[in-house]
Design a protein around this motif. Sequence first.
Motif, PDB file in Angstrom:
ATOM      1  N   GLU A  64     -33.387 -10.091 -14.649  1.00 23.75           N
ATOM      2  CA  GLU A  64     -33.670 -11.411 -15.229  1.00 23.75           C
ATOM      3  C   GLU A  64     -35.016 -11.956 -14.751  1.00 23.75           C
ATOM      4  OE1 GLU A  64     -30.439 -13.905 -14.254  1.00 23.75           O
ATOM      5  OE2 GLU A  64     -28.981 -12.858 -15.531  1.00 23.75           O
ATOM      6  N   ALA A  65     -35.311 -11.749 -13.469  1.00 25.04           N
ATOM      7  CA  ALA A  65     -36.603 -12.217 -12.954  1.00 25.04           C
ATOM      8  C   ALA A  65     -37.763 -11.477 -13.625  1.00 25.04           C
ATOM      9  CB  ALA A  65     -36.659 -12.024 -11.432  1.00 25.04           C
ATOM     10  N   LYS A  66     -37.589 -10.160 -13.829  1.00 30.06           N
ATOM     11  CA  LYS A  66     -38.633  -9.407 -14.528  1.00 30.06           C
ATOM     12  C   LYS A  66     -38.807  -9.892 -15.958  1.00 30.06           C
ATOM     13  CE  LYS A  66     -38.381  -5.097 -11.888  1.00 30.06           C
ATOM     14  NZ  LYS A  66     -38.074  -3.647 -11.956  1.00 30.06           N
ATOM     15  N   ALA A  67     -37.680 -10.215 -16.625  1.00 32.91           N
ATOM     16  CA  ALA A  67     -37.781 -10.719 -17.997  1.00 32.91           C
ATOM     17  C   ALA A  67     -38.495 -12.067 -18.039  1.00 32.91           C
ATOM     18  CB  ALA A  67     -36.377 -10.835 -18.598  1.00 32.91           C
ATOM     19  N   ARG A  68     -38.176 -12.949 -17.077  1.00 27.95           N
ATOM     20  CA  ARG A  68     -38.862 -14.243 -17.032  1.00 27.95           C
ATOM     21  C   ARG A  68     -40.356 -14.061 -16.754  1.00 27.95           C
ATOM     22  NH1 ARG A  68     -34.259 -15.687 -13.996  1.00 27.95           N
ATOM     23  NH2 ARG A  68     -35.485 -15.521 -12.069  1.00 27.95           N
ATOM     24  N   LEU A  69     -40.674 -13.123 -15.840  1.00 29.22           N
ATOM     25  CA  LEU A  69     -42.080 -12.884 -15.533  1.00 29.22           C
ATOM     26  C   LEU A  69     -42.828 -12.311 -16.745  1.00 29.22           C
ATOM     27  CD1 LEU A  69     -44.315 -12.824 -13.405  1.00 29.22           C
ATOM     28  CD2 LEU A  69     -43.535 -10.554 -12.725  1.00 29.22           C
ATOM     29  N   ALA A  70     -42.164 -11.380 -17.458  1.00 32.72           N
ATOM     30  CA  ALA A  70     -42.804 -10.818 -18.654  1.00 32.72           C
ATOM     31  C   ALA A  70     -43.009 -11.881 -19.723  1.00 32.72           C
ATOM     32  CB  ALA A  70     -41.952  -9.667 -19.195  1.00 32.72           C
ATOM     33  N   LYS A  71     -42.042 -12.772 -19.859  1.00 35.35           N
ATOM     34  CA  LYS A  71     -42.172 -13.850 -20.833  1.00 35.35           C
ATOM     35  C   LYS A  71     -43.316 -14.797 -20.462  1.00 35.35           C
ATOM     36  CE  LYS A  71     -39.487 -17.495 -23.112  1.00 35.35           C
ATOM     37  NZ  LYS A  71     -38.171 -18.181 -23.156  1.00 35.35           N
ATOM     38  N   ALA A  72     -43.398 -15.133 -19.165  1.00 33.12           N
ATOM     39  CA  ALA A  72     -44.492 -16.012 -18.721  1.00 33.12           C
ATOM     40  C   ALA A  72     -45.850 -15.343 -18.921  1.00 33.12           C
ATOM     41  CB  ALA A  72     -44.290 -16.384 -17.253  1.00 33.12           C
ATOM     42  N   LEU A  78     -50.846 -14.830 -21.863  1.00 31.64           N
ATOM     43  CA  LEU A  78     -51.743 -13.975 -22.644  1.00 31.64           C
ATOM     44  C   LEU A  78     -52.015 -14.575 -24.016  1.00 31.64           C
ATOM     45  CD1 LEU A  78     -53.267 -11.293 -22.932  1.00 31.64           C
ATOM     46  CD2 LEU A  78     -51.142 -10.261 -23.733  1.00 31.64           C
ATOM     47  N   GLY A  79     -50.958 -15.157 -24.632  1.00 31.17           N
ATOM     48  CA  GLY A  79     -51.157 -15.786 -25.935  1.00 31.17           C
ATOM     49  C   GLY A  79     -52.113 -16.969 -25.871  1.00 31.17           C
TER      50      GLY A  79
END
Length: 596
Positions: free
Chosen positions: A266-274, A279-280
Amino acid sequence: MRKKLVPQEKPICNVVSLYRSRGNYLQRLEQFEKAILAYNEALRWNESDVRALLGRSLARAKATHYVEALADAERATELEPSNTTALHIRAQTEYEKCEFERALVFAHRGQRLRRYPPHFDDCARCAEETIRECCDTSASKVLAYASRTNKPEETRRSVSIDIKGDPPRLTRQASPSIAVQEISRVQRQKAEHISRLMASKYLEQMAHDKHFLTALCRDERLRSANKQGSEKLQDLANKALADIEKRQSVLRERRPLYAAVAAEAEAKARLAKARAERLGKTQKQHIKDAKRLLQAAESLYTERDTAKCLEAVEFGLEQIARIPAKLLPGKDKFIQQLQNIVARAFLDQKRVKKKMTDEDIERRAYILLGIQISHEPSPRDSMIRTRPPQPRDAKRRLRVLERGLSLGRAAERCYVLHELARLHADTKRPHRARFYALKCQAARQQEQRVWLLNATFLLARCHLQHNNVPEARATLLEGAAFARSFGYHDVATFFDTCVNIAMEGEVEMSDAILAKREKAMVSLMQDEDMKKEAEHLFRRMSVIPTERRFSVLPGSRPDESGPRKSVRRLSIMPRAQPPPRHTKTHHPLGFQDFDI
């Protein structure tokens, strides 16, 4: 014998509240052992103080002394049965002690008693989820992960069991002796890897301490000649390692490995989302900046200010080239648009407007071809805008463009070759400028029509710098034919004007350049005799007047005495020479004419 009198100890004013406040302060600083001592001092003066008991229970629970913490909470519940804080501490401590069923019971009991803080909902939900995951749905996942993490070499034993349920039959052979099988090197590495993984998951920064202590306990250098000292050091290392392993086991009981892996995912998913959001935002900002640079160059192009337009395009290309392609989607598209503006700006220099007079057209041709004119235009004149700007730092600009020759696209390669030829022509290097201009003329194969016309005109300028007038006229005629075939009739008219004036003007060329070229040609000779002959030839050529030289020789000047016509003559007979004028010249005494 008389007993020694000891003065009776008297408490200070409000001693219980003082030590209880000190314990609360130390607990906020996470100094739990000192906080427990402060609570003990408060309870020594008043054993029935409920707030001191609750504070000591909470401090002992955070220090992983769960049995004593539960005893203090039970004592506080006996003194005040309606105290929900004591019940909440008991539920939380039971959960941390891995007694999930008892924690769930206490949490549900607290939910019935109280709905406002302390909240029992979190404790009840965590206990219920843990029980469900360990007993029902997640049991298969836990076993699968455990099987992937630790796969022993022999996990199954073949035991012959009868279908009817009879006990297994034993053979008559003697019972084998128990043999200790040493694990292989691969299994040892796998076990060490799993140990490091578990330590990094639960201990975080203290995992390095565990690895150090593990290696220290196995180190033979710890044993020395001083037996007592070495035993003391060995005991200290073993105790420290045992404390760290106990801490790891407690943390693992609180949160099993599958829960830690899920939290990490979950932490990796949150980091990837951030990261994706960041990046956007960065991409939007870079796209906005690129559009602003493109709009600035386009506005200068519409104003027909070639010098400022080229400076704006050069600045925009430098800024866009620094941005990585990941941070600027469509980077190649922005670069191509800027380069197209440069191509159209150079082509617009050669366009002839209807309101322009023949004198204005010829003056523009003189300026663009680099031919000397009698009257230099003023800075306020509109014709000065058509002149290409002088490079500020030509060497740095040439280095940047030479590195960009490895580009694969035709449009970008044409831009680089045209800029190299233009800069070499501006810096009085016509031989290199002609080399790059000929390469840029290969654009006819990639349908780069605008760059083909610009390169053709630049090649004619290079021929004029070499005083090679026939080649310059042939190149300009070829460019006029290209312009008519492409549909640029105004550009073709300008090329025709340049053909007519190619024989009239003089291109600026200093004697130093000719001397440098002569020395370079002499240095190419193989032996001394050929070098002397070449030097003698150049000396003979320098004696010939410029008006009597062929147009292909260096330093030649067109003959302005005879009439010139741009149309082709009907006869192939040579023109009749005008009769010589015999004028009496008066020279001072001692004058000698060395003309040959």
